[in-house]
Enzyme design. Structure first.
Site, PDB file in Angstrom:
ATOM      1  N   HIS A 175       3.705  13.274   4.410  1.00  0.00           N
ATOM      2  CA  HIS A 175       2.936  12.100   3.982  1.00  0.00           C
ATOM      3  C   HIS A 175       3.830  10.869   4.139  1.00  0.00           C
ATOM      4  CE1 HIS A 175       0.941   9.127   1.698  1.00  0.00           C
ATOM      5  NE2 HIS A 175       1.658   9.278   0.600  1.00  0.00           N
TER       6      HIS A 175
ATOM      7  N   ASN B 277       1.535   2.859   3.984  1.00  0.00           N
ATOM      8  CA  ASN B 277       1.192   4.122   3.316  1.00  0.00           C
ATOM      9  C   ASN B 277      -0.330   4.179   3.149  1.00  0.00           C
ATOM     10  OD1 ASN B 277       0.523   5.994   1.277  1.00  0.00           O
ATOM     11  ND2 ASN B 277       2.430   5.669   0.166  1.00  0.00           N
TER      12      ASN B 277
ATOM     13  N   CYS C 165      -3.002  11.323  -2.095  1.00  0.00           N
ATOM     14  CA  CYS C 165      -2.255  11.423  -0.834  1.00  0.00           C
ATOM     15  C   CYS C 165      -2.199  12.857  -0.309  1.00  0.00           C
ATOM     16  CB  CYS C 165      -0.849  10.883  -1.010  1.00  0.00           C
ATOM     17  SG  CYS C 165      -0.832   9.232  -1.708  1.00  0.00           S
TER      18      CYS C 165
END
Ligand code: UT7
Length: 333
Positions: free
Chosen positions: A258, A289, A122
């Protein structure tokens, strides 16, 4: 003996253009709850996700990278032939080698730009931006395309209660180029391999091929441990990125963390005491996500919806498997 000559780089680097690609398939919570014995209400409360995007068969990782990149290159006002390097941050390219970045560089019509993938989960997109900044300032490239792209639906177990509702697909890209003024602040980055097991593939490929019932090596996540680490530790990393760039939270226009979980975003904003004028990215509600893709996707939505404008000061902070993390202040392209 002749000495080595080094061509000087640009004084500074900045983000010149931004683009993104959202897969066409919208998947509401109602479509996935049965397989994980969950509810729309639980998912909304615990993660802030109402729906996510999953790629169709045609929406390959390569295709999503190219679509997002074409928009970023156009937005930057350059020709793809001016790109010296293409970096793709991803954990969901299905070939161990070669890098998907080489296909993307070719499809875009670059003149054999350097191309490689980055595996920092990520945090990969922010790693890519940091590297592009240094490459341009050191003279090894003038224009670098940084892409964050994932097809996490390929490596998500739809029956895994701890992760099936969270992960999603998409791509976002920026063109980084030379500038007379600083457009990218110093990166604050790191890793904590002691927590390697918290988010990882369930098996490696050697286990998969010896399994009686071979399955894709899906992601597994100890969600609550990651949640507590991210909510606590990442606000400090974000604050360090502000300090190193010499700006305060008051100077910020937008905060683009994020998109891991809406509650993590809220916890970070609270602990950093972000003033109310700072607009906060909340793309996760409709996008899920998307790991490396989440920051450029979220910023692009903010620009589309008038919450962020060219010239705004933005703070990025990204974190995930590894555990790897990175944060930097940037000027919005
Ligand atoms: O992007 C890379 C980095 N990733 C992240 O940052 C993700 C971080 N983690 C998270 O976002 C959260 O941990 C989750 C959203 C994944 C889970 O939320 P949580 O508040 O940490 O839930 P939990 O795992 O502590 O579980 C709470 C309760 C448990 O029940 P009891 O023991 O309290 O009775 C679980 O069994 O919720 C239950 N539960 C569920 N219930 C309905 C766990 N998963 C589910 C589910 N549906 N899918």
């Amino acid at each position: 003996m002749a000495g080595i000559e080094i061509a000087p780089g640009a004084p500074y680097a900045t983000l010149l253009g931004l683009g993104s690609y959202r897969p066409s398939r919208v998947v509401p919570n109602s479509e996935i709850v049965e397989a994980i014995d969950s509810s729309d209400e639980w998912i909304r409360q615990r993660s802030g996700i109402r729906e996510r995007r999953w790629a169709t068969e045609e929406e390959t990782l390569q295709m999503m990278c190219v679509e997002a990149s074409r928009k970023a290159v156009e937005d930057a006002g350059i020709d793809a032939r001016q790109l010296d390097c293409v970096i793709v941050a991803t954990v969901s390219h299905m070939m161990q080698t070669p890098a998907v970045a080489t296909l993307v560089a070719h499809d875009l019509g670059t003149e054999q730009a350097a191309a490689f993938d980055v595996s920092a989960a990520c945090a990969g997109f922010c790693h890519g931006v940091a590297m592009a900044n240094d490459m341009i300032r050191s003279g090894s490239a003038r224009h670098v395309l940084v892409i964050g792209a994932e097809r996490l639906s390929d490596i998500t177990d739809p029956t895994d209660r701890g992760s099936a509702f969270i992960f999603a697909d998409g791509a976002g890209a920026v063109v980084v180029g030379p500038s007379d003024t600083p457009g990218i602040g110093p990166v604050v980055w790191g890793s904590d391999g002691e927590q390697y097991d918290l988010i990882r593939s369930r098996q490696d490929w050697r286990d998969v091929i010896t399994d009686d019932e071979p399955r894709m090596p899906h992601l597994v996540m100890q969600g609550n441990a990651v949640f507590r680490w991210a909510s606590f530790a990442m606000a400090k990393i974000a604050q360090q990125a502000l300090d190193r760039a010499g700006v305060s939270a008051d100077d910020l226009d937008v905060f683009v963390p994020h998109q891991a979980n809406m509650r993590i975003t809220d916890a970070m904003a609270r602990s950093m005491k972000l003033p109310s004028h700072v607009r906060i990215a909340r793309d996760i509600a409709e996008q899920g996500n998307t790991s490396a893709a989440s920051i450029p996707l979220a910023l692009d939505r903010m620009k589309d919806e008038g919450e962020a404008s060219t010239g705004d000061l933005a703070l990025f902070v990204a974190f995930g498997a590894g555990l790897a993390y990175a944060a930097q202040v940037v000027v919005v392209p």
